[in-house]
Design an enzyme around this catalytic site. Structure first.
Site, PDB file in Angstrom:
ATOM      1  N   ILE A 134      34.499  31.898  29.896  1.00 42.69           N
ATOM      2  CA  ILE A 134      35.041  31.214  31.093  1.00 42.69           C
ATOM      3  C   ILE A 134      34.056  30.188  31.661  1.00 42.69           C
ATOM      4  CG2 ILE A 134      36.094  31.542  33.378  1.00 42.69           C
ATOM      5  CD1 ILE A 134      37.671  33.018  31.199  1.00 42.69           C
ATOM      6  N   ASP A 187      33.692  37.985  36.029  1.00 42.44           N
ATOM      7  CA  ASP A 187      32.964  38.543  37.171  1.00 42.44           C
ATOM      8  C   ASP A 187      32.418  39.951  36.891  1.00 42.44           C
ATOM      9  OD1 ASP A 187      33.354  36.253  38.585  1.00 42.44           O
ATOM     10  OD2 ASP A 187      34.807  37.066  39.999  1.00 42.44           O
ATOM     11  N   CYS A 210      26.692  24.250  40.270  1.00 43.42           N
ATOM     12  CA  CYS A 210      26.823  25.682  40.482  1.00 43.42           C
ATOM     13  C   CYS A 210      25.964  26.405  39.464  1.00 43.42           C
ATOM     14  CB  CYS A 210      28.287  26.062  40.301  1.00 43.42           C
ATOM     15  SG  CYS A 210      28.592  27.811  40.351  1.00 43.42           S
ATOM     16  N   ARG A 258      31.918  23.920  36.682  1.00 47.86           N
ATOM     17  CA  ARG A 258      32.985  24.259  37.629  1.00 47.86           C
ATOM     18  C   ARG A 258      33.622  23.039  38.293  1.00 47.86           C
ATOM     19  NH1 ARG A 258      31.577  29.649  40.921  1.00 47.86           N
ATOM     20  NH2 ARG A 258      33.811  29.942  40.799  1.00 47.86           N
ATOM     21  N   LEU A 316      41.464  19.819  37.980  1.00 53.96           N
ATOM     22  CA  LEU A 316      42.854  20.293  37.872  1.00 53.96           C
ATOM     23  C   LEU A 316      43.506  20.373  39.254  1.00 53.96           C
ATOM     24  CD1 LEU A 316      42.244  23.072  35.206  1.00 53.96           C
ATOM     25  CD2 LEU A 316      43.304  20.842  34.834  1.00 53.96           C
ATOM     26  N   ARG A 334      27.249  37.998  49.754  1.00 57.06           N
ATOM     27  CA  ARG A 334      28.445  37.152  49.697  1.00 57.06           C
ATOM     28  C   ARG A 334      29.650  37.972  49.231  1.00 57.06           C
ATOM     29  NH1 ARG A 334      28.057  32.914  45.661  1.00 57.06           N
ATOM     30  NH2 ARG A 334      30.239  32.949  46.230  1.00 57.06           N
ATOM     31  N   LYS A 340      37.452  40.279  47.884  1.00 60.50           N
ATOM     32  CA  LYS A 340      36.880  39.017  48.387  1.00 60.50           C
ATOM     33  C   LYS A 340      37.785  37.841  48.037  1.00 60.50           C
ATOM     34  CE  LYS A 340      33.470  36.778  46.043  1.00 60.50           C
ATOM     35  NZ  LYS A 340      33.893  35.388  45.780  1.00 60.50           N
ATOM     36  N   ASN A 341      38.109  37.726  46.751  1.00 64.33           N
ATOM     37  CA  ASN A 341      38.825  36.524  46.316  1.00 64.33           C
ATOM     38  C   ASN A 341      40.250  36.459  46.869  1.00 64.33           C
ATOM     39  OD1 ASN A 341      36.557  35.709  45.011  1.00 64.33           O
ATOM     40  ND2 ASN A 341      37.246  36.227  42.948  1.00 64.33           N
TER      41      ASN A 341
HETATM   42  C1  UD1 Z   1      37.699  32.143  40.419  1.00 58.89           C
HETATM   43  C2  UD1 Z   1      37.031  33.233  41.189  1.00 58.89           C
HETATM   44  C3  UD1 Z   1      35.725  33.594  40.509  1.00 58.89           C
HETATM   45  C4  UD1 Z   1      35.956  33.917  39.048  1.00 58.89           C
HETATM   46  C5  UD1 Z   1      36.755  32.812  38.369  1.00 58.89           C
HETATM   47  C6  UD1 Z   1      37.172  33.144  36.945  1.00 58.89           C
HETATM   48  C7  UD1 Z   1      37.700  32.890  43.522  1.00 58.89           C
HETATM   49  C8  UD1 Z   1      37.273  32.455  44.884  1.00 58.89           C
HETATM   50  N1  UD1 Z   1      36.771  32.763  42.555  1.00 58.89           N
HETATM   51  O1  UD1 Z   1      36.842  31.002  40.450  1.00 58.89           O
HETATM   52  O2  UD1 Z   1      35.174  34.733  41.173  1.00 58.89           O
HETATM   53  O3  UD1 Z   1      34.708  34.012  38.405  1.00 58.89           O
HETATM   54  O4  UD1 Z   1      37.949  32.547  39.092  1.00 58.89           O
HETATM   55  O5  UD1 Z   1      37.963  34.269  36.912  1.00 58.89           O
HETATM   56  O6  UD1 Z   1      38.808  33.372  43.316  1.00 58.89           O
HETATM   57  N2  UD1 Z   1      38.178  24.528  35.467  1.00 58.89           N
HETATM   58  C9  UD1 Z   1      38.326  23.188  35.147  1.00 58.89           C
HETATM   59  N3  UD1 Z   1      38.878  22.372  36.081  1.00 58.89           N
HETATM   60  C10 UD1 Z   1      39.320  22.819  37.283  1.00 58.89           C
HETATM   61  C11 UD1 Z   1      39.166  24.185  37.601  1.00 58.89           C
HETATM   62  C12 UD1 Z   1      38.595  25.004  36.669  1.00 58.89           C
HETATM   63  O7  UD1 Z   1      37.943  22.758  34.073  1.00 58.89           O
HETATM   64  O8  UD1 Z   1      39.814  22.019  38.087  1.00 58.89           O
HETATM   65  C13 UD1 Z   1      37.556  25.449  34.487  1.00 58.89           C
HETATM   66  C14 UD1 Z   1      36.236  26.027  34.984  1.00 58.89           C
HETATM   67  O9  UD1 Z   1      35.160  25.165  34.710  1.00 58.89           O
HETATM   68  C15 UD1 Z   1      36.165  27.326  34.204  1.00 58.89           C
HETATM   69  C16 UD1 Z   1      37.643  27.756  34.110  1.00 58.89           C
HETATM   70  O10 UD1 Z   1      38.390  26.589  34.366  1.00 58.89           O
HETATM   71  O11 UD1 Z   1      35.679  27.075  32.902  1.00 58.89           O
HETATM   72  C17 UD1 Z   1      38.064  28.837  35.070  1.00 58.89           C
HETATM   73  O12 UD1 Z   1      37.656  28.474  36.357  1.00 58.89           O
HETATM   74  P1  UD1 Z   1      38.492  28.914  37.655  1.00 58.89           P
HETATM   75  O13 UD1 Z   1      39.455  29.994  37.311  1.00 58.89           O
HETATM   76  O14 UD1 Z   1      38.995  27.689  38.314  1.00 58.89           O
HETATM   77  O15 UD1 Z   1      37.364  29.541  38.542  1.00 58.89           O
HETATM   78  P2  UD1 Z   1      37.387  29.562  40.088  1.00 58.89           P
HETATM   79  O16 UD1 Z   1      38.810  29.496  40.540  1.00 58.89           O
HETATM   80  O17 UD1 Z   1      36.391  28.580  40.599  1.00 58.89           O
END
Ligand code: UD1
Length: 419
Positions: free
Chosen positions: A328, A306, A117, A122, A126, A398, A22-23
């Site tokens: 996470i 996940d 969420c 989330r 960044l 999903r 999916k991702n």
């Molecule tokens: C992706 C995956 C999701 C998985 C997650 C963690 C997809 C579509 N989704 O989600 O299935 O659960 O990685 O492996 O690929 N964070 C910040 N600021 C940002 C972005 C992230 O603080 O701008 C933090 C988040 O709150 C979280 C951590 O970074 O604590 C990791 O999040 P992130 O890897 O970004 O998750 P997603 O990419 O949303």
């Protein structure tokens, strides 16, 4: 209202094929809009999130053809708007993945800011900070991220914490920026590598994929290519846990064992016997008493967040005590309340769950709260005494292709019912 009805108590036995990731599919479909030339994608899974991503790019003017079963042909030569509307983004946060591609190719993007969420805050700060470092003007207007840049400029950006979609977005942006982009503390997840390999085939210049430092030399144009989506390591892991919990024996085909070594190691600790070849994994659980195993979720190659909910249910029926730490997402324990209703003995303190294995879970009406939480409830239903009804199963659609058909093939008694 659609529900899943599961009659517990049947061991899973047999073989199934694992679907495309999916991702990986979501980020690669988003990256396809970076060229006006034709893109062919294979091993695309049939999932609600993929349908949402297709609706999103089709709304921009991309022509999307479903060729055979799992093949997509995309033509982004006539994109007419650069908009990701709230209606779609609210159902799928991964819609944010079009931000980097739009601004890289067209210098403009308007993407609804993802809201709250179920699994935590989330934020996407960044993604935005990285684009600003590349010279983009980024404003929030009426709930939308409005980003503009005549031409993105290469930049040096470090992620803290590691972000999967953040790395994907900035890697896509960097590919068409002027000069060099260096991403430090980048995500090394297989899905990010699969995206990087797709971009390389389109003509991008990227080094360091799969390491914490990705270096990109910008190019002006990307071109036509064909690409295959990697197998879904979370679907794989979920079926392995299902086999272990039901004391069954399954052979999973078309998967990639190297992508889930940490999960295989943990499952071995619980007593599972596992053999794998290049693209198959065979798991057998012969023990009467599954052994509990502590774990902490980590970025790749650690235990994926996940898989946290699914592995927790396995511990919930393993005699003894175990501890699960979620590092996470701060609120990813919504499944615990539902599992408690099925008789699980789990207590929470901050980001830690303390689990005491029980002999049996009992069936109950339960409600899915997010994608992986709903997978955990399905697993619980497979071993519970009696008939479990799971509500709000749109969450499971999903991210799991034909889950009830695949489980039925393995001998589970699962049906989708309308109430
Ligand atoms: C992706 C995956 C999701 C998985 C997650 C963690 C997809 C579509 N989704 O989600 O299935 O659960 O990685 O492996 O690929 N964070 C910040 N600021 C940002 C972005 C992230 O603080 O701008 C933090 C988040 O709150 C979280 C951590 O970074 O604590 C990791 O999040 P992130 O890897 O970004 O998750 P997603 O990419 O949303």
């Amino acid at each position: 209202m659609k529900k899943l009805k599961i009659q517990g108590g049947h061991s899973l036995r047999g073989e199934i094929h694992i679907s495309g990731s999916k991702n990986a599919a979501l980020s690669i479909i988003a990256a396809s809009i970076m060229t006006e030339e034709r893109i062919v994608l294979e091993n695309i899974p049939h999932l609600e999130d993929v349908t949402t991503m297709i609706r999103l790019i089709a709304g921009m003017g991309v022509s999307v053809t479903l060729a055979d079963d799992n093949k997509l042909i995309l033509d982004s030569s006539k994109i007419r708007n650069f908009l990701a509307p709230y209606d779609l983004v609210k159902t799928m946060r991964a819609s944010i993945l079009v931000l980097g591609p739009l601004i890289a190719r067209f210098g403009e993007a308007s993407v609804s800011l993802p809201g709250g969420c179920a699994i935590g805050a989330r934020p996407v700060n960044l993604h935005l900070d990285g684009l600003k470092a590349m010279g983009a003007d980024v404003e929030i207007n009426e709930g939308y991220i409005c980003a503009k840049a005549k031409k993105l400029k290469g930049a040096h950006f470090s992620f803290s914490p590691v972000s999967v979609t953040g790395t994907a977005n900035l890697m896509m942006a960097g590919v068409m920026a002027e000069g060099q982009t260096i991403l430090e503390n980048a995500a090394t997840e297989p899905e990010v590598i699969n995206l990087g390999e797709f971009l390389l085939k389109m003509g991008a210049k990227i080094k360091g994929l799969g390491t914490r430092k990705i270096m990109i030399d910008g190019v002006n144009k990307l071109c036509s290519t064909e690409h295959k989506i990697i197998p879904d390591r979370i679907e794989t892991g979920t079926f392995l846990v299902a086999a272990a919990m039901t004391k069954g024996s399954v052979l999973l085909k078309k998967t990639q064992p190297e992508h889930l070594q940490s999960v295989l190691d943990l499952l071995r600790q619980t007593g599972a016997v596992i053999f794998f070849e290049e693209d198959t994994i065979e798991l057998t659980m012969n023990l009467t008493n599954i052994k509990p195993a502590d774990f902490t979720t980590q970025p790749y190659p650690g235990i994926p967040t996940d898989m946290q909910a699914q592995l927790m249910v396995l511990n919930a029926i393993a005699p003894g005590n175990s501890i699960v730490v979620e590092t996470i997402f701060e609120n990813r324990f919504m499944h615990v309340l539902e599992l408690q209703r099925m008789g699980a003995d789990i207590s929470l303190s901050g980001n830690t769950a303390y689990i005491t294995g029980v002999k049996k879970l009992q069936s109950a009406p339960v409600m899915a709260t997010d994608l992986r939480a709903s997978a955990a409830l399905v697993l619980a239903g497979l071993v519970a005494d009696g008939e479990t009804h799971i509500d709000r199963i749109y969450h499971i659609d999903r991210g799991y292709e034909c889950i009830e058909s695949k489980l039925s093939l393995l001998g589970a008694k699962v049906a989708r019912i309308e109430t």
